[in-house]
Design a protein around this motif. Structure first.
Motif, PDB file in Angstrom:
ATOM      1  N   GLU A  68      -1.604  -5.176  -4.744  1.00  0.00           N
ATOM      2  CA  GLU A  68      -1.500  -5.383  -3.296  1.00  0.00           C
ATOM      3  C   GLU A  68      -1.242  -6.866  -3.008  1.00  0.00           C
ATOM      4  N   GLU A  98      -1.199  -5.724   3.469  1.00  0.00           N
ATOM      5  CA  GLU A  98      -1.280  -5.696   1.996  1.00  0.00           C
ATOM      6  C   GLU A  98      -2.404  -6.625   1.527  1.00  0.00           C
ATOM      7  N   HIS A 101      -5.467  -4.685   2.005  1.00  0.00           N
ATOM      8  CA  HIS A 101      -5.628  -3.660   0.965  1.00  0.00           C
ATOM      9  C   HIS A 101      -6.203  -4.283  -0.308  1.00  0.00           C
ATOM     10  N   GLU A 181      -0.817   2.709   5.416  1.00  0.00           N
ATOM     11  CA  GLU A 181       0.458   2.768   4.707  1.00  0.00           C
ATOM     12  C   GLU A 181       1.538   3.540   5.465  1.00  0.00           C
TER      13      GLU A 181
END
Ligand SMILES: [Fe+2]
Ligand SMILES: [Fe+2]
Lengths: 335, 96
Positions: A68, A98, A101, A181
């Motif tokens: 990520e 990201e 994440h 996502e």
């Protein structure tokens, strides 16, 4: 008796650690662990678990977290050159997601008794990996679209079953990730659609990006089942729910009809609907290339690793300043 | 200085909307409580997931041990009379 310590962390030196608990007690714990897995229950951080289960999870979650974080680089490359304010805001939001994440995943890994800084050191030493896909360059803005549509699409295919992973913190992190996502994939599709329905040059740009990202996206789902080293045990432990080849088929079945809507042609002459199987047939992946890229010889491996190290080192003074500030205020509050 | 010393771990709890309690969502590293709150906002509420955040130093939490969960929670296991379904009531009595 109660133990002091973080709720979601395995306590160093506590009785819960390790698969080395021998004798009858060890057997009973092993049996309880197996029973939980078989009942499709979640294992939580302070439960007893076999050492190999813990190690497998640390390796997989760390690798996922690193992916990520490194994954911010290929797209971050285009933020300053986005074609419009709208596209720029979208791309910044995506890259920021990201980063989020990565943090959810480091947090999940830390519940297994490792420290995030250890994992980052292992990444810098090349002893932990990240997804092969981020070692490819982003040559045009169309690549942002292809990454969203194909790379995030493949990632979603892999991550949806992980929402039911047997390890609670990993599964919960995946639920958050998957929610976020879907915007990533849609913005990529929309970007490619705008290009492919624009001028001939724009269409060409979109097609070129798909030509370059198609195969790496299929390959990022991992080596074929015949060669996958960790798969069988991970399936038995409920960490993995579908094999690499099953996920690859799922992914192709999802994107092949979308390519038609995009008016773009995947670079695979063997790609066609198979009525009998009820799936798309597709050509063979170049797993030799996957092996090369994973082992460090992709187009951008050195650049990605060097950039991560530089960003980490450049940020050292910020972390030091924040720590000094916190220490000073803690001291004056105590005085 | 190690990361643990410079930026210890905080557990993050979020109230997703008024009327609901705070729920545990994860953890993060931060040098102090104020930075922990700001980081929690950035990491866990990018899409309006919360109206209120708590951050708690992970090291200050006391947890029950999974090892003794049987004996620890046993006292509640054999008291079915604490549930309304334990009692049989004549059919003609509705809404009780
Ligand atoms: Fe992601
Ligand atoms: Fe994504």
């Amino acid at each position: 008796m109660r133990s002091n310590g973080p709720i979601e962390r395995d306590l160093a030196g506590s009785a819960v650690s390790g698969g080395d608990a021998g004798g009858a007690v060890g057997d009973a714990r092993e049996a309880e662990f197996q029973a939980l897995i078989e009942a499709d229950q979640r294992i939580e951080p302070r439960d007893w678990m076999p050492d190999a289960y813990r190690k497998t999870l640390i390796r997989q979650i760390a690798q996922h977290a690193h992916s990520e974080i490194i994954g911010m680089q290929p797209e971050g490359n285009w933020i300053t050159r986005a074609p419009s304010l709208r596209r720029k805001a979208i791309l910044m939001a995506k890259v920021q997601d990201e980063a989020g994440h990565g943090l959810y995943l480091y947090c999940a890994a830390e519940t297994l008794g490792v420290d995030r800084s250890e994992l980052i050191d292992l990444l810098h030493q090349g002893r932990q990996k990240y997804s092969s896909i981020f070692n490819y360059p982003t040559l045009t803005y169309a690549d942002v679209g292809a990454i969203g549509w194909l790379v995030d699409g493949a990632a979603i295919t892999n991550q949806i079953p992980l929402c039911r992973c047997s390890f609670g913190p990993y599964a919960r992190a995946m639920v958050r990730v998957c929610k976020e996502e879907s915007f990533h994939q849609r913005q990529g599709f929309e970007l490619l659609y705008a290009l492919s329905h624009g001028t001939p040059e724009q269409h060409e740009m979109a097609q070129d990006a798909v030509n370059r990202w198609w195969w790496p996206s299929l390959e990022m789902l991992g080596p074929p089942d015949t060669e996958s080293t960790h798969s069988a045990q991970s399936m038995a432990w409920g960490i993995k729910r579908f094999s690499n080849d099953e996920l690859r088929q799922r992914f192709v079945d999802m994107v092949a009809p979308q390519a038609v809507v995009l008016d773009l042609v995947p670079p695979d002459p063997a790609l066609r609907w198979n009525e009998e199987r009820g799936h798309y047939d597709f050509g063979p992946c170049d797993f030799e290339e996957l092996r090369r890229v994973v082992s460090g010889d992709g187009p951008c491996n050195r650049q990605r690793a060097a950039h991560h190290l530089k960003a980490h080192e450049d940020g050292a003074w910020v972390r030091a300043a924040a720590a000094a500030y916190a220490a000073k205020h803690a001291a004056s509050a105590a005085a | 200085m190690t990361e643990e010393a410079a930026a210890p771990l905080w557990e993050v709890f979020i109230r997703s909307k008024r009327g609901l309690s705070h729920n545990h969502v994860g953890s993060l590293h931060a040098p102090d409580a104020e930075m922990a709150l700001r980081n929690a906002r950035d990491v866990y509420t990018r899409r309006m997931e919360g109206v209120s955040i708590w951050v708690v130093p992970s090291a200050t939490i006391t947890a029950s041990s999974p090892d003794e969960k049987d004996s620890f929670f046993d006292p509640a296991a054999d008291k079915p009379y604490r549930h309304p379904t334990f009692y049989s009531i004549p059919k003609e009595v509705q809404q009780l």
